[in-house]
Design a protein around this motif. Structure first.
Motif, mmCIF file in Angstrom:
data_model
loop_
_atom_site.group_PDB
_atom_site.id
_atom_site.type_symbol
_atom_site.label_atom_id
_atom_site.label_comp_id
_atom_site.label_asym_id
_atom_site.label_seq_id
_atom_site.Cartn_x
_atom_site.Cartn_y
_atom_site.Cartn_z
ATOM 1 N N LYS A 1 7.045 91.455 -21.694
ATOM 2 C CA LYS A 1 7.946 92.373 -20.991
ATOM 3 C C LYS A 1 7.464 93.822 -21.022
ATOM 4 O O LYS A 1 7.797 94.598 -20.117
ATOM 5 C CB LYS A 1 9.363 92.263 -21.544
ATOM 6 C CG LYS A 1 9.567 92.806 -22.941
ATOM 7 C CD LYS A 1 11.046 92.713 -23.342
ATOM 8 C CE LYS A 1 11.263 93.289 -24.726
ATOM 9 N NZ LYS A 1 12.698 93.194 -25.130
ATOM 10 N N ASP B 1 10.652 85.572 -12.507
ATOM 11 C CA ASP B 1 10.678 85.375 -13.957
ATOM 12 C C ASP B 1 10.682 83.881 -14.249
ATOM 13 O O ASP B 1 11.704 83.204 -14.096
ATOM 14 C CB ASP B 1 11.923 86.042 -14.544
ATOM 15 C CG ASP B 1 12.006 85.894 -16.059
ATOM 16 O OD1 ASP B 1 10.994 85.484 -16.664
ATOM 17 O OD2 ASP B 1 13.082 86.177 -16.621
ATOM 18 N N THR C 1 12.916 89.497 -21.159
ATOM 19 C CA THR C 1 12.519 90.059 -19.870
ATOM 20 C C THR C 1 13.705 90.136 -18.914
ATOM 21 O O THR C 1 13.890 91.144 -18.210
ATOM 22 C CB THR C 1 11.392 89.223 -19.237
ATOM 23 O OG1 THR C 1 10.178 89.414 -19.979
ATOM 24 C CG2 THR C 1 11.135 89.624 -17.792
#
Length: 279
Positions: free
Chosen positions: A12, A36, A43
């Motif tokens: 991240k 993602d 994240t």
């Protein structure tokens, strides 16, 4: 409208730095989509709290680069994208990166564009495009043949990497998306841009558009840092293996002219078998 598609899985801090650099662009005529793919490091929370302007598409953890990019591109097309850019999360964009890419995209509407890459630690150029002679399987590195004063503007290349790759919608309309079935991770970008070139869309390395990257963090580099039999197997056959024999075979069969194919394959196999120990 330009949509920038960034596939991520964990890391991240890299994603944050990349998105902050996009937020600082001199030209903000774009939207960002982050795919993602099942990150477990927070994240998702970071994106929601710090980057509410970013469109987030969720994966199931099994997409790898190619399917992740394709998922993001499909979302971009649904939202009306006229251009798509693929971007890795471990890059930092120069403030004028988007401005320069869009400027040259307007001048060359049917071209696929890539960017000059600098080492984030040293600021030295590390990737400036290459041409490939399929007959000899020899690559010509533009950074080795172009003097510093010529490292400007557009230079035609055989293919382009997916980090900072601008694709006109006309290309997608004609050749479709990346080949996620045969090339799930590595070589999908080189394959896609090679197919685009053969379909009449030239590939240019844009020396006016600059990215900073972390070469030591690439999967290929990490695999070779701690050489072992397991690492060697992963290098040759793993999805993230930089020397993946199956991926190379698919790339060759799709892109190498038939008269040159036998030598191209044999030479490529030999390089992959020994290359793990030479770099």
């Amino acid at each position: 409208m330009l949509y920038i598609v960034i596939p991520v899985f964990n890391r991240k801090e890299y994603t944050r730095e990349c998105l902050l650099s996009l937020r600082a662009q001199t030209n903000q005529s774009f939207r960002t989509i982050v795919v993602d793919d099942g990150s477990t490091d927070g994240t998702d929370q970071m994106l929601a709290e710090e980057f509410p302007e970013v469109i987030v598409v969720k994966g199931d953890g099994n997409l790898f680069w190619t399917a992740g990019v394709n998922l993001g591109i499909r979302r971009a097309l649904e939202l009306g994208a006229t251009r798509v850019m693929t971007l890795n999360n471990d890059v930092v964009t120069d403030p004028r990166f988007v401005e320069q890419m869009l400027l040259d995209a307007e001048r060359n509407p049917n071209a696929v564009l890539g960017a000059l890459e600098l080492d984030a630690a040293t600021g030295e150029p590390i990737y400036g495009g290459e041409t490939l002679n399929f007959r000899t399987n020899m690559r010509r590195d533009l950074l080795e043949v172009l003097p510093p004063e010529k490292r400007t503007g557009l230079h035609e290349v055989t293919y382009l990497p997916g980090r900072g790759l601008l694709i006109p919608k006309a290309v997608i309309d004609k050749i479709g998306l990346f080949d996620e079935k045969r090339l799930p991770h590595y070589l999908a970008d080189f394959d896609y841009t090679s197919v685009a070139r053969r379909n009449g869309f030239p590939n240019y390395l844009n020396y006016n558009a600059i990215l900073s990257t972390y070469p030591e963090e690439s999967g290929q580099t990490l695999t070779r840092k701690h050489r072992s039999l397991k690492g060697y197997y992963q290098h040759l056959f793993g999805i993230r293996g930089g020397g993946n024999m199956v991926n190379f075979t698919h790339f060759a069969l799709k892109n190498c002219p038939a008269p040159y194919l036998p030598y191209f394959l044999l030479n490529g196999y030999a390089r992959r078998v020994v290359g793990y120990f030479l770099h």
